[in-house]
Design a protein around this motif. Structure first.
Motif, PDB file in Angstrom:
ATOM      1  N   VAL A 119       0.841  -1.205   0.000  1.00 44.85           N
ATOM      2  CA  VAL A 119       0.000   0.000   0.000  1.00 44.85           C
ATOM      3  C   VAL A 119       0.872   1.250   0.000  1.00 44.85           C
ATOM      4  CG1 VAL A 119      -1.642   1.335   1.388  1.00 44.85           C
ATOM      5  CG2 VAL A 119      -1.992  -1.104   1.042  1.00 44.85           C
ATOM      6  N   PHE A 120       1.915   1.246   0.814  1.00 43.30           N
ATOM      7  CA  PHE A 120       2.839   2.383   0.870  1.00 43.30           C
ATOM      8  C   PHE A 120       3.462   2.626  -0.499  1.00 43.30           C
ATOM      9  CE2 PHE A 120       6.792   4.548   1.986  1.00 43.30           C
ATOM     10  CZ  PHE A 120       6.347   5.467   2.930  1.00 43.30           C
ATOM     11  N   THR A 161       0.731   3.990  -2.922  1.00 42.74           N
ATOM     12  CA  THR A 161       0.350   5.380  -2.665  1.00 42.74           C
ATOM     13  C   THR A 161       1.414   6.351  -3.140  1.00 42.74           C
ATOM     14  OG1 THR A 161       1.208   5.297  -0.415  1.00 42.74           O
ATOM     15  CG2 THR A 161      -1.141   4.836  -0.708  1.00 42.74           C
ATOM     16  N   GLY A 162       2.649   5.906  -3.167  1.00 45.93           N
ATOM     17  CA  GLY A 162       3.722   6.760  -3.668  1.00 45.93           C
ATOM     18  C   GLY A 162       3.641   6.977  -5.167  1.00 45.93           C
ATOM     19  N   ASP A 181       0.744   7.372  -6.791  1.00 46.65           N
ATOM     20  CA  ASP A 181      -0.492   8.114  -7.071  1.00 46.65           C
ATOM     21  C   ASP A 181      -0.236   9.609  -6.912  1.00 46.65           C
ATOM     22  OD1 ASP A 181      -3.207   8.803  -7.412  1.00 46.65           O
ATOM     23  OD2 ASP A 181      -3.506   8.732  -5.244  1.00 46.65           O
ATOM     24  N   SER A 182      -0.530  10.383  -7.970  1.00 46.01           N
ATOM     25  CA  SER A 182      -0.275  11.821  -7.886  1.00 46.01           C
ATOM     26  C   SER A 182      -1.482  12.606  -7.376  1.00 46.01           C
ATOM     27  CB  SER A 182       0.151  12.356  -9.252  1.00 46.01           C
ATOM     28  OG  SER A 182      -0.888  12.108 -10.189  1.00 46.01           O
ATOM     29  N   GLY A 218      -3.737  11.777  -4.976  1.00 46.80           N
ATOM     30  CA  GLY A 218      -3.966  11.649  -3.547  1.00 46.80           C
ATOM     31  C   GLY A 218      -5.253  10.906  -3.229  1.00 46.80           C
ATOM     32  N   SER A 278      -4.524   7.220  -2.984  1.00 45.09           N
ATOM     33  CA  SER A 278      -3.676   7.027  -1.806  1.00 45.09           C
ATOM     34  C   SER A 278      -4.518   6.984  -0.547  1.00 45.09           C
ATOM     35  CB  SER A 278      -2.655   8.158  -1.675  1.00 45.09           C
ATOM     36  OG  SER A 278      -1.817   8.190  -2.781  1.00 45.09           O
ATOM     37  N   LEU A 283      -6.602   3.739  -0.548  1.00 40.76           N
ATOM     38  CA  LEU A 283      -5.817   2.529  -0.261  1.00 40.76           C
ATOM     39  C   LEU A 283      -5.423   2.444   1.209  1.00 40.76           C
ATOM     40  CD1 LEU A 283      -3.519   2.183  -3.385  1.00 40.76           C
ATOM     41  CD2 LEU A 283      -5.222   0.548  -2.597  1.00 40.76           C
ATOM     42  N   ILE A 284      -5.003   3.557   1.767  1.00 38.99           N
ATOM     43  CA  ILE A 284      -4.629   3.557   3.182  1.00 38.99           C
ATOM     44  C   ILE A 284      -5.854   3.270   4.052  1.00 38.99           C
ATOM     45  CG2 ILE A 284      -3.823   5.027   5.080  1.00 38.99           C
ATOM     46  CD1 ILE A 284      -1.891   6.310   3.024  1.00 38.99           C
ATOM     47  N   SER A 324     -13.453   5.059   2.582  1.00 41.44           N
ATOM     48  CA  SER A 324     -12.402   4.890   1.576  1.00 41.44           C
ATOM     49  C   SER A 324     -12.958   4.417   0.243  1.00 41.44           C
ATOM     50  CB  SER A 324     -11.358   3.897   2.086  1.00 41.44           C
ATOM     51  OG  SER A 324     -10.798   4.376   3.274  1.00 41.44           O
TER      52      SER A 324
END
Length: 183
Positions: free
Chosen positions: A43-44, A47-48, A50-51, A53, A56, A59-60, A174
């Protein structure tokens, strides 16, 4: 971000690989921790990439909500499995310290001709521990298929309810963000 995500995934896989192929309770727990860390790393990493947000956040939220719901379901499953009552002798407590101390009672009992000395799956705080010490023999609940699974009561904790409800809310919010774009 990519290196950190890959490092977290590697740590999770390492924990899974280091747990033995035997299925004792503590090894199952370490596998769960390894899986959780691996999923968090994925997930981390995602998310990195994804521009916007939006993905991100979703997913979190889905990850944390999923973990919280999973923990609640596991607690309920344990409560349902531990349905056989036995009389057990209080042998002592294992103390876990943090912001406040919690205690896990250690009980010994006989079941099907075999003697067991088990740490309870559920914990108690100091006040409950002192009340529990007033009597030496207690009725506890075990899993008849696996007597090493034992609880001193069958009541779900307030943390289980809170975590399960918050997990459901995280999941709903989410998924809504992912589909609609806002909460």
């Amino acid at each position: 971000m990519l290196k950190i995500g890959l490092l977290i995934i590697g740590l999770g896989i390492f924990i899974i690989a280091m747990s033995s192929s035997k299925y004792s309770k503590s090894e199952k727990d370490s596998r769960k921790v390894g899986v959780a860390i691996t999923v968090f790393g994925i997930v981390f990493l995602a998310t990195g990439l994804d521009s916007s947000g939006r993905a991100s956040f979703a997913l979190i939220g889905i990850t944390f909500g999923g973990f919280m719901v999973y923990a609640g379901v596991e607690e309920i499953k344990t409560i349902l499995k531990c349905n056989q009552t036995v009389d057990a002798k209080l042998e002592g407590f294992i103390e876990k310290t943090g912001r406040s101390s919690i205690y896990f009672p250690i009980m010994s009992f006989n079941y099907n001709g075999r003697k067991y000395k088990i740490k309870s799956d559920n914990s108690m705080y100091e006040g409950a521990m002192k009340l529990y010490q007033d009597s030496e023999i207690h009725t506890v609940y075990i899993n008849p298929n696996d007597p090493s699974q034992m609880r001193y009561n069958r009541k779900p904790s307030i943390y289980m309810y809170t975590g399960f409800i918050l997990g459901c809310l995280f999941l709903i919010a989410s998924i809504k963000v992912l589909l609609v774009g806002r909460i």
